[in-house]
Design an enzyme around this catalytic site. Structure first.
Site, PDB file in Angstrom:
ATOM      1  N   ASP A   1       0.887  -1.170   0.000  1.00 48.70           N
ATOM      2  CA  ASP A   1       0.000   0.000   0.000  1.00 48.70           C
ATOM      3  C   ASP A   1       0.917   1.209   0.000  1.00 48.70           C
ATOM      4  O   ASP A   1       1.642   1.458   0.957  1.00 48.70           O
ATOM      5  CB  ASP A   1      -0.866  -0.039   1.269  1.00 48.70           C
TER       6      ASP A   1
ATOM      7  N   ASN B   1      16.596  -7.542  -0.461  1.00 48.32           N
ATOM      8  CA  ASN B   1      15.381  -8.342  -0.341  1.00 48.32           C
ATOM      9  C   ASN B   1      14.284  -7.474   0.268  1.00 48.32           C
ATOM     10  O   ASN B   1      14.561  -6.747   1.221  1.00 48.32           O
ATOM     11  CB  ASN B   1      15.730  -9.498   0.613  1.00 48.32           C
TER      12      ASN B   1
ATOM     13  N   ASP C   1      -7.638  -7.070   1.680  1.00 52.50           N
ATOM     14  CA  ASP C   1      -7.426  -5.705   2.185  1.00 52.50           C
ATOM     15  C   ASP C   1      -8.164  -5.557   3.511  1.00 52.50           C
ATOM     16  O   ASP C   1      -9.207  -6.178   3.727  1.00 52.50           O
ATOM     17  CB  ASP C   1      -7.934  -4.673   1.170  1.00 52.50           C
ATOM     18  N   LYS C   2      -7.595  -4.713   4.381  1.00 51.59           N
ATOM     19  CA  LYS C   2      -8.138  -4.440   5.719  1.00 51.59           C
ATOM     20  C   LYS C   2      -8.123  -5.684   6.603  1.00 51.59           C
ATOM     21  O   LYS C   2      -9.044  -5.946   7.368  1.00 51.59           O
ATOM     22  CB  LYS C   2      -9.566  -3.868   5.643  1.00 51.59           C
TER      23      LYS C   2
ATOM     24  N   TYR D   1       1.637   1.220  14.935  1.00 56.88           N
ATOM     25  CA  TYR D   1       0.622   0.957  13.916  1.00 56.88           C
ATOM     26  C   TYR D   1       0.903   1.751  12.644  1.00 56.88           C
ATOM     27  O   TYR D   1       1.061   2.952  12.703  1.00 56.88           O
ATOM     28  CB  TYR D   1      -0.776   1.292  14.438  1.00 56.88           C
TER      29      TYR D   1
ATOM     30  N   LYS E   1      -2.541  -1.900   7.859  1.00 49.77           N
ATOM     31  CA  LYS E   1      -2.633  -3.330   8.110  1.00 49.77           C
ATOM     32  C   LYS E   1      -1.832  -4.105   7.074  1.00 49.77           C
ATOM     33  O   LYS E   1      -1.493  -3.591   6.016  1.00 49.77           O
ATOM     34  CB  LYS E   1      -4.113  -3.723   8.125  1.00 49.77           C
ATOM     35  N   ASP E   2      -1.564  -5.381   7.392  1.00 49.82           N
ATOM     36  CA  ASP E   2      -0.674  -6.188   6.546  1.00 49.82           C
ATOM     37  C   ASP E   2      -1.265  -6.470   5.166  1.00 49.82           C
ATOM     38  O   ASP E   2      -0.564  -6.547   4.190  1.00 49.82           O
ATOM     39  CB  ASP E   2      -0.378  -7.526   7.240  1.00 49.82           C
ATOM     40  N   ASP E   3      -2.585  -6.678   5.120  1.00 50.46           N
ATOM     41  CA  ASP E   3      -3.271  -6.918   3.850  1.00 50.46           C
ATOM     42  C   ASP E   3      -2.557  -7.998   3.030  1.00 50.46           C
ATOM     43  O   ASP E   3      -1.937  -7.716   2.001  1.00 50.46           O
ATOM     44  CB  ASP E   3      -3.424  -5.597   3.076  1.00 50.46           C
TER      45      ASP E   3
ATOM     46  N   ARG F   1      -8.689   1.437  11.006  1.00 55.40           N
ATOM     47  CA  ARG F   1      -7.443   1.738  11.725  1.00 55.40           C
ATOM     48  C   ARG F   1      -6.710   0.463  12.135  1.00 55.40           C
ATOM     49  O   ARG F   1      -5.950   0.460  13.105  1.00 55.40           O
ATOM     50  CB  ARG F   1      -7.725   2.628  12.939  1.00 55.40           C
TER      51      ARG F   1
ATOM     52  N   ASP G   1     -14.365   2.133   6.518  1.00 55.84           N
ATOM     53  CA  ASP G   1     -13.142   1.660   5.845  1.00 55.84           C
ATOM     54  C   ASP G   1     -13.140   0.149   5.636  1.00 55.84           C
ATOM     55  O   ASP G   1     -12.080  -0.494   5.628  1.00 55.84           O
ATOM     56  CB  ASP G   1     -11.874   2.070   6.609  1.00 55.84           C
TER      57      ASP G   1
ATOM     58  N   TYR H   1       0.806  -3.153  21.549  1.00 55.14           N
ATOM     59  CA  TYR H   1       1.997  -2.668  20.843  1.00 55.14           C
ATOM     60  C   TYR H   1       1.620  -1.703  19.711  1.00 55.14           C
ATOM     61  O   TYR H   1       2.374  -1.467  18.801  1.00 55.14           O
ATOM     62  CB  TYR H   1       2.894  -3.821  20.356  1.00 55.14           C
TER      63      TYR H   1
END
Ligand code: 13P
Ligand code: 13P
Ligand code: MG
Ligand code: MG
Length: 365
Positions: free
Chosen positions: A11, A104, A131-132, A228, A231-233, A265, A286, A347
């Site tokens: 992203d 890498n 996604d999300k 944060y 997100k990893d998606d 978020r 979202d 975290y």
């Protein structure tokens, strides 16, 4: 022939907010892959999106973790970040967590799923993109596809699958891995992968042949960045038919939406909705989280496709159910289990709040 399939995504700017990928970025990525294909570095490629994530699907013969291939994708993300900056897209360069490429893209922010395989007479491959949501979102679908006979009847009636599959599981907090053999170790396996924020199915192998069946991206952006950052998606590559589950068995888990983490978020649970690529544009709060599936027949490394597998009407009911689940979760507002458990916030958001309140917490009587 040996073929490597690399799905590398990031992203690098949302349009509008976190809802979509700007067409100019897709076009630029496409352009930047044309020359390396002409020059023979790549056999083939397909550029697509899932929500605000730019997806590069590439075939080549350089093996996994190849520096040239990774550098190429990193350069594309950098270049498309410039477009995002020019258009003032939202969160330009969001997932690029390193200043410079160093060998890498692993650990630098982009998500990576790569596998090398001996191409079969027919080589159907499904590339899942979400996604999300976070990397553990594939745990339950992968379990159902490769270990659950209620999903995959082939495990029961196809002789070549009867001895099952081996699951490589990563503990992303402790940076450890372990392999479980199914069916005999499913109870042990489930102890771990049932906790998908920490334990993730990285790869799956056909036990009789040792052939790779599936691989997923397992990077956790928050663990890399220590805060944060979106997100990893994640993405996931699954081979199908023959000694692997049929295409319909590979897609079947997504007909029953499950709750995954990553909505709004990156801090909420929500239903994972299977959608066509054109509908992978999360806008409600979202979200809710989306998953798309690009199907290819790989032929001499060429990507014959994609077929947009979730464009099928037979997922309409799953989408309806996901929308209803979304309403139910939204009604909890800022409360768990819609909001992520405290352990996850610890975290990301919690440390800043705790710092501000330092000294205000006093001992109980
Ligand atoms: P193939 O015989 O084409 O592999 O198909 C198996 C099947 O029927 C999948 O449902
Ligand atoms: P992305 O991780 O897709 O950028 O989404 C961020 C988010 O959670 C928006 O609410
Ligand atoms: Mg985003
Ligand atoms: Mg995204």
């Amino acid at each position: 022939m040996k073929v490597t399939m690399s799905v590398i995504k990031a992203d690098i700017g949302g349009y509008v907010g976190h809802s979509d990928t700007h067409p100019e970025m897709i076009a630029r990525a496409d352009e930047m892959l044309a020359k390396p294909k002409q020059d023979g570095l790549l056999i083939d490629y397909h550029v697509t999106k899932c929500g605000d994530d730019l997806q590069l699907i590439i075939t080549h013969q350089k093996g996994v973790d190849n520096e040239e291939i990774h550098k190429l994708t990193w350069d594309i993300f950098i270049e498309c970040t410039e477009i995002a900056k020019k258009l003032k897209l939202h969160g330009a360069g969001q997932d690029l967590l390193a200043d410079a490429f160093s060998g890498n893209v692993r650990g630098m922010g982009p998500g990576v799923a790569e596998m090398e395989f001996d191409e079969r007479g027919s080589e159907p491959v499904i590339v899942f993109m979400a996604d999300k949501t976070s990397s553990g979102a594939w745990n339950m679908p992968l379990y159902k596809i490769f270990a659950d006979p209620f999903n995959t009847i082939g495990l029961v009636i196809a002789e070549n699958m009867h001895n099952g599959f081996a699951f490589e599981v990563h503990d992303v907090k402790e940076s450890k891995k372990i392999t479980f053999n199914t069916p005999e170790e499913i109870y042990d396996l489930l102890v771990f992968i049932g906790a998908p924020s920490r334990f993730m199915v990285k790869a799956i192998y056909h036990r009789d042949s040792g052939n790779i069946a599936a691989v997923s991206s397992t990077q956790r952006l928050a663990l890399i960045a220590g805060r944060y950052v979106g997100k990893d998606d994640p993405v996931c590559i699954v081979r199908s038919q023959g000694e692997f589950p049929a295409v319909g068995e590979v897609l079947e888990p997504f007909a029953s939406p499950i709750l995954v983490e990553g909505w709004m978020r990156g801090s909420h649970m929500g239903p994972l909705m299977p959608v066509a690529v054109c509908d992978s544009t999360p806008t409600r709060f979202d979200g809710p989280p989306r998953v798309t599936a690009a199907g290819f027949q790989v032929s001499g490394g060429k990507l014959i496709g994609p077929r947009d597998m979730f464009a099928d009407k037979s997922y309409d009911l799953a989408r309806q159910q996901a929308n209803e689940m979304a309403d139910m979760m939204r009604s909890h507002g800022p409360f768990e289990p819609h909001r992520l458990p405290l352990e996850e916030m610890e975290y990301t958001t919690m440390p800043q709040v705790m710092k501000k309140l330092e000294g205000r917490f006093t001992d109980l009587e």
